[in-house]
Design an enzyme around this catalytic site. Structure first.
Site, PDB file in Angstrom:
ATOM      1  N   HIS A   1     -75.913  23.731  50.533  1.00  0.00           N
ATOM      2  CA  HIS A   1     -77.140  25.172  50.934  1.00  0.00           C
ATOM      3  C   HIS A   1     -76.432  25.880  51.827  1.00  0.00           C
ATOM      4  O   HIS A   1     -75.829  25.372  52.686  1.00  0.00           O
ATOM      5  CB  HIS A   1     -77.977  24.559  51.648  1.00  0.00           C
ATOM      6  CG  HIS A   1     -79.550  25.081  52.200  1.00  0.00           C
ATOM      7  ND1 HIS A   1     -80.274  24.755  51.878  1.00  0.00           N
ATOM      8  CD2 HIS A   1     -79.162  26.427  52.437  1.00  0.00           C
ATOM      9  CE1 HIS A   1     -81.325  26.581  52.184  1.00  0.00           C
ATOM     10  NE2 HIS A   1     -80.105  26.835  52.847  1.00  0.00           N
TER      11      HIS A   1
ATOM     12  N   ASP B   1     -74.323  35.689  52.148  1.00  0.00           N
ATOM     13  CA  ASP B   1     -75.113  36.929  53.378  1.00  0.00           C
ATOM     14  C   ASP B   1     -74.777  36.218  54.829  1.00  0.00           C
ATOM     15  O   ASP B   1     -73.986  36.548  55.676  1.00  0.00           O
ATOM     16  CB  ASP B   1     -75.707  37.785  53.496  1.00  0.00           C
ATOM     17  CG  ASP B   1     -77.359  37.068  53.009  1.00  0.00           C
ATOM     18  OD1 ASP B   1     -76.940  35.361  52.736  1.00  0.00           O
ATOM     19  OD2 ASP B   1     -78.313  37.471  52.737  1.00  0.00           O
TER      20      ASP B   1
ATOM     21  N   GLU C   1     -89.804  23.987  56.642  1.00  0.00           N
ATOM     22  CA  GLU C   1     -89.215  24.961  57.815  1.00  0.00           C
ATOM     23  C   GLU C   1     -89.805  25.309  59.047  1.00  0.00           C
ATOM     24  O   GLU C   1     -89.793  24.953  59.548  1.00  0.00           O
ATOM     25  CB  GLU C   1     -87.819  25.733  57.301  1.00  0.00           C
ATOM     26  CG  GLU C   1     -87.115  26.081  57.958  1.00  0.00           C
ATOM     27  CD  GLU C   1     -85.698  27.405  57.734  1.00  0.00           C
ATOM     28  OE1 GLU C   1     -86.130  28.213  56.552  1.00  0.00           O
ATOM     29  OE2 GLU C   1     -84.669  27.284  57.927  1.00  0.00           O
TER      30      GLU C   1
ATOM     31  N   ASP D   1     -76.286  26.416  55.965  1.00  0.00           N
ATOM     32  CA  ASP D   1     -76.850  26.773  55.679  1.00  0.00           C
ATOM     33  C   ASP D   1     -76.094  28.464  55.143  1.00  0.00           C
ATOM     34  O   ASP D   1     -76.076  28.904  54.788  1.00  0.00           O
ATOM     35  CB  ASP D   1     -77.819  26.865  56.853  1.00  0.00           C
ATOM     36  CG  ASP D   1     -79.158  27.433  55.921  1.00  0.00           C
ATOM     37  OD1 ASP D   1     -79.512  28.294  55.144  1.00  0.00           O
ATOM     38  OD2 ASP D   1     -80.591  27.405  57.304  1.00  0.00           O
TER      39      ASP D   1
ATOM     40  N   GLY E   1     -86.298  33.545  52.549  1.00  0.00           N
ATOM     41  CA  GLY E   1     -87.279  34.280  53.860  1.00  0.00           C
ATOM     42  C   GLY E   1     -87.852  33.859  54.297  1.00  0.00           C
ATOM     43  O   GLY E   1     -87.707  32.468  54.698  1.00  0.00           O
TER      44      GLY E   1
HETATM   45  N1  HPA Z   1     -84.493  29.916  55.245  1.00  0.00           N
HETATM   46  C1  HPA Z   1     -85.314  31.332  54.656  1.00  0.00           C
HETATM   47  N2  HPA Z   1     -84.437  31.631  54.130  1.00  0.00           N
HETATM   48  C2  HPA Z   1     -82.726  32.212  54.554  1.00  0.00           C
HETATM   49  C3  HPA Z   1     -82.667  30.966  55.723  1.00  0.00           C
HETATM   50  C4  HPA Z   1     -83.232  29.536  56.119  1.00  0.00           C
HETATM   51  O1  HPA Z   1     -82.478  29.020  56.761  1.00  0.00           O
HETATM   52  N3  HPA Z   1     -81.199  31.185  55.506  1.00  0.00           N
HETATM   53  C5  HPA Z   1     -81.185  32.391  54.694  1.00  0.00           C
HETATM   54  N4  HPA Z   1     -82.180  32.786  54.167  1.00  0.00           N
HETATM   55 ZN    ZN Z   2     -80.701  28.302  53.807  1.00  0.00          ZN
END
Ligand code: HPA
Ligand code: ZN
Length: 337
Positions: free
Chosen positions: A19, A23, A205, A282, A175
């Site tokens: 994960h 970007d 999340e 992430d 997002g």
């Molecule tokens: N959550 C949702 N979108 C994202 C994240 C995240 O942690 N990181 C990058 N895009």
């Molecule tokens: Zn993510």
């Protein structure tokens, strides 16, 4: 002796990242290289200031603010040359850190500000893959809050380019989960399911366990984060019974305040409950982290060498790749076949 063994397992544990956003992986050195390549002026020449612009601030209050950090890296990812080189540079960095397999994700619709089509962006990323020695697969992200036809286009592209290894292997939904609930994306994932595209969904999340329940109902085999299923015994049981893999990302969850402190981090509880967990970064650029550091944080919380090995086994089984590749990874990382 015990310490040495734990170190060895630890090093191997930090070898697969499932994960990781392209970007979100743009560090200051990568940003400079991308800027030179594309003749883009960065907002500052000063290293400290650049780092500050690229990384999340300590005052970040939630996922919505966290996502604002992506605007500078995204400016550097609007040409085929930029995307291709970013995939190469990020992969090179991961390889130097000792990773042996990674899944890099990105949302093609976020790379169309300067005339590229979503398909151009996918092509460029695939070109970048050819230039790296690291074993990397791609996940295409749909966007919460994105226009439906753009998200459908992303799923259609995933169907067109889908392979079992060496390219596009899955789709995702990224997002602002707190603003755009998972339940609104049923049609999108119905399409993904019909097209037999494996998928993961960021859920649990910024929203609670019900978001994970919806993602599983759509057919997600993995969940991005899932850190908030701790709020529902019922959803924890569902995740366990269905064998869903959680892609957990400790630093990210602390920075977005999905969890308030490392001592509240539920990863060990999930493992003890028999939930399949993996550890990932992430957004290593934005968070100022790497996979070794993520494991160090968990070691401080009491993660054992045996648990690290389990996390690695989980990562291999969860990977969106072929059975042959998994067999190779088991042989290389677990000394079994
Ligand atoms: N959550 C949702 N979108 C994202 C994240 C995240 O942690 N990181 C990058 N895009
Ligand atoms: Zn993510």
């Amino acid at each position: 002796m015990v310490r040495l063994e734990s170190k060895l397992l630890f090093k191997r544990a930090a070898s697969i990242d499932l994960h990781l956003h392209l970007d979100g992986a743009i560090t200051s050195d990568i940003a400079r290289k991308l800027a030179v390549l594309q003749h883009i002026d960065l907002p500052t020449e000063n290293e400290e200031e650049l780092k500050e612009l690229l990384t999340v601030s300590e005052e970040c209050r939630d996922l919505n603010e966290f996502l604002e950090c992506f605007s500078l890296p995204l400016k550097l990812l609007q040409t085929t040359a930029g995307i291709r080189e970013a995939v190469r540079l990020v992969s090179e960095r991961l390889s130097k850190q000792g990773l042996v397999y990674a899944e890099i994700r990105f949302a093609p619709q976020l790379h169309t500000e300067r005339g590229l089509t979503q398909e151009d962006a996918v092509h460029a990323a695939l070109e970048g893959l050819k230039e790296t020695d690291l074993h990397v697969n791609l996940i295409l992200c749909c966007m919460r809050g994105g226009e439906e036809h753009k998200n459908m286009e992303t799923v259609n592209l995933a169907e067109k380019y889908l392979v079992t290894d060496g390219g596009v292997v899955a789709v995702d939904l990224a997002g602002a989960e707190g603003l755009f609930p998972t339940k609104d994306y049923e049609r999108l994932f119905l399409k993904a399911r019909e097209a037999k595209i494996p998928f993961t969904i960021h859920a649990g999340e910024a929203a609670g366990a019900e978001s994970v329940r919806d993602a599983i109902a759509f057919g997600a085999s993995r969940i991005g984060h899932g850190v908030r299923i701790i709020e529902s015994e019922e959803v924890m049981n569902l995740v366990k019974e269905k064998g869903i893999y959680l892609e957990m990302c400790p630093t990210s969850n602390l920075q977005t305040h999905a969890v308030e402190s490392l001592s509240d981090y539920p990863l060990l509880t999930y493992m003890e409950e028999g939930i399949r967990v993996t550890v990932n970064t992430d957004d290593p650029g934005i968070e100022g982290t790497n996979l070794t550091r993520e494991f160090s944080l968990l070691e401080e919380k009491g993660l054992t060498g045996t648990q690290e090995k389990k996390l690695l086994e989980n990562a291999i089984e969860a990977a969106f790749t072929s059975e042959e590749v998994k067999k190779e990874l088991r042989k290389e990382l677990l000394a079994t076949d």
